[in-house]
Motif scaffolding. Structure first.
Motif, PDB file in Angstrom:
ATOM      1  N   LEU A  24       0.844  -1.190   0.000  1.00 29.30           N
ATOM      2  CA  LEU A  24       0.000   0.000   0.000  1.00 29.30           C
ATOM      3  C   LEU A  24       0.880   1.241   0.000  1.00 29.30           C
ATOM      4  O   LEU A  24       1.861   1.305   0.741  1.00 29.30           O
ATOM      5  N   ASP A  25       0.523   2.245  -0.808  1.00 26.19           N
ATOM      6  CA  ASP A  25       1.319   3.473  -0.859  1.00 26.19           C
ATOM      7  C   ASP A  25       1.415   4.094   0.535  1.00 26.19           C
ATOM      8  O   ASP A  25       2.510   4.360   1.023  1.00 26.19           O
ATOM      9  N   PHE A  26       0.269   4.331   1.167  1.00 23.42           N
ATOM     10  CA  PHE A  26       0.223   4.925   2.507  1.00 23.42           C
ATOM     11  C   PHE A  26      -0.860   4.209   3.286  1.00 23.42           C
ATOM     12  O   PHE A  26      -1.950   3.977   2.760  1.00 23.42           O
ATOM     13  N   TYR A  27      -0.563   3.874   4.536  1.00 21.67           N
ATOM     14  CA  TYR A  27      -1.522   3.101   5.316  1.00 21.67           C
ATOM     15  C   TYR A  27      -1.549   3.568   6.763  1.00 21.67           C
ATOM     16  O   TYR A  27      -0.513   3.702   7.409  1.00 21.67           O
ATOM     17  N   CYS A  28      -2.759   3.824   7.270  1.00 25.65           N
ATOM     18  CA  CYS A  28      -2.981   4.165   8.668  1.00 25.65           C
ATOM     19  C   CYS A  28      -3.579   2.936   9.344  1.00 25.65           C
ATOM     20  O   CYS A  28      -4.730   2.575   9.077  1.00 25.65           O
ATOM     21  N   VAL A  29      -2.782   2.277  10.185  1.00 29.83           N
ATOM     22  CA  VAL A  29      -3.210   1.047  10.845  1.00 29.83           C
ATOM     23  C   VAL A  29      -4.415   1.294  11.732  1.00 29.83           C
ATOM     24  O   VAL A  29      -5.389   0.533  11.699  1.00 29.83           O
ATOM     25  N   GLU A  30      -4.383   2.373  12.535  1.00 32.15           N
ATOM     26  CA  GLU A  30      -5.448   2.623  13.500  1.00 32.15           C
ATOM     27  C   GLU A  30      -6.817   2.778  12.829  1.00 32.15           C
ATOM     28  O   GLU A  30      -7.839   2.354  13.360  1.00 32.15           O
ATOM     29  N   LYS A  31      -6.846   3.415  11.677  1.00 29.33           N
ATOM     30  CA  LYS A  31      -8.112   3.673  10.978  1.00 29.33           C
ATOM     31  C   LYS A  31      -8.383   2.677   9.849  1.00 29.33           C
ATOM     32  O   LYS A  31      -9.421   2.763   9.190  1.00 29.33           O
ATOM     33  N   LYS A  32      -7.419   1.775   9.598  1.00 29.64           N
ATOM     34  CA  LYS A  32      -7.520   0.817   8.490  1.00 29.64           C
ATOM     35  C   LYS A  32      -7.847   1.561   7.189  1.00 29.64           C
ATOM     36  O   LYS A  32      -8.781   1.223   6.467  1.00 29.64           O
ATOM     37  N   LEU A  33      -7.080   2.608   6.937  1.00 27.54           N
ATOM     38  CA  LEU A  33      -7.275   3.461   5.765  1.00 27.54           C
ATOM     39  C   LEU A  33      -6.014   3.449   4.907  1.00 27.54           C
ATOM     40  O   LEU A  33      -4.924   3.757   5.391  1.00 27.54           O
ATOM     41  N   ALA A  34      -6.191   3.070   3.650  1.00 28.01           N
ATOM     42  CA  ALA A  34      -5.101   3.089   2.679  1.00 28.01           C
ATOM     43  C   ALA A  34      -5.326   4.252   1.724  1.00 28.01           C
ATOM     44  O   ALA A  34      -6.456   4.507   1.303  1.00 28.01           O
ATOM     45  N   VAL A  35      -4.254   4.958   1.390  1.00 29.08           N
ATOM     46  CA  VAL A  35      -4.309   6.029   0.401  1.00 29.08           C
ATOM     47  C   VAL A  35      -3.374   5.630  -0.731  1.00 29.08           C
ATOM     48  O   VAL A  35      -2.189   5.394  -0.510  1.00 29.08           O
TER      49      VAL A  35
END
Length: 140
Positions: free
Chosen positions: A59-70
């Motif tokens: 994944l290019d960018f990933y926020c583990v806490e929010k399970k959000l990939a950009v």
């Protein structure tokens, strides 16, 4: 299909780790800009990782806490839509939301891209636009 946690409880294949490291070193301008803006919890206090492996994908960018990939997509993605759809379906099965932007959107519409990411992080998800060319496309 098995549910693979994005927190790395399983061993990541060495070739995937090597590829992710190489991608971190050779980020395109749009990814460099977004990383500058996301790093150090600069957007909604969210911690992002760059070039983060999940399953057999990076994944290019990933926020583990929010399970959000950009994901920032260049021109090659217009020719690999089937692959991207399969990838997004897999990530959706893992409970990961995917926001996709074109590289030129990141460079030319930076504030709009950041606003969309911010709204998704704080729970005010905007309605995703239809299709890739129309703006952000969120996979839920």
């Amino acid at each position: 299909m098995e549910n693979i946690s994005p927190h790395h409880p399983q061993k990541i294949p060495e070739d995937l780790k090597t590829y992710a490291r190489e991608m971190r070193k050779t980020m395109p301008d749009a990814e460099q800009l977004l990383w500058y803006l996301l790093r150090n919890r600069r957007v909604a206090g969210a911690k992002f990782r760059r070039q983060h492996p999940v399953g057999s994908y990076i994944l290019d960018f990933y926020c583990v806490e929010k399970k959000l990939a950009v994901e920032l997509d260049g021109g090659q993605h217009s020719e690999q839509q089937n692959y991207d759809q399969q990838r997004d379906a897999y990530l959706e099965q893992q409970g990961i939301e995917v926001l996709r932007f074109w590289n030129n959107q990141m460079l030319l519409e930076t504030e709009a891209v950041l606003e969309s990411i911010y709204l998704n992080l704080v729970g005010n998800n905007p309605s995703p636009a239809s299709g890739r060319g129309a703006g952000v496309r969120a996979v839920k």
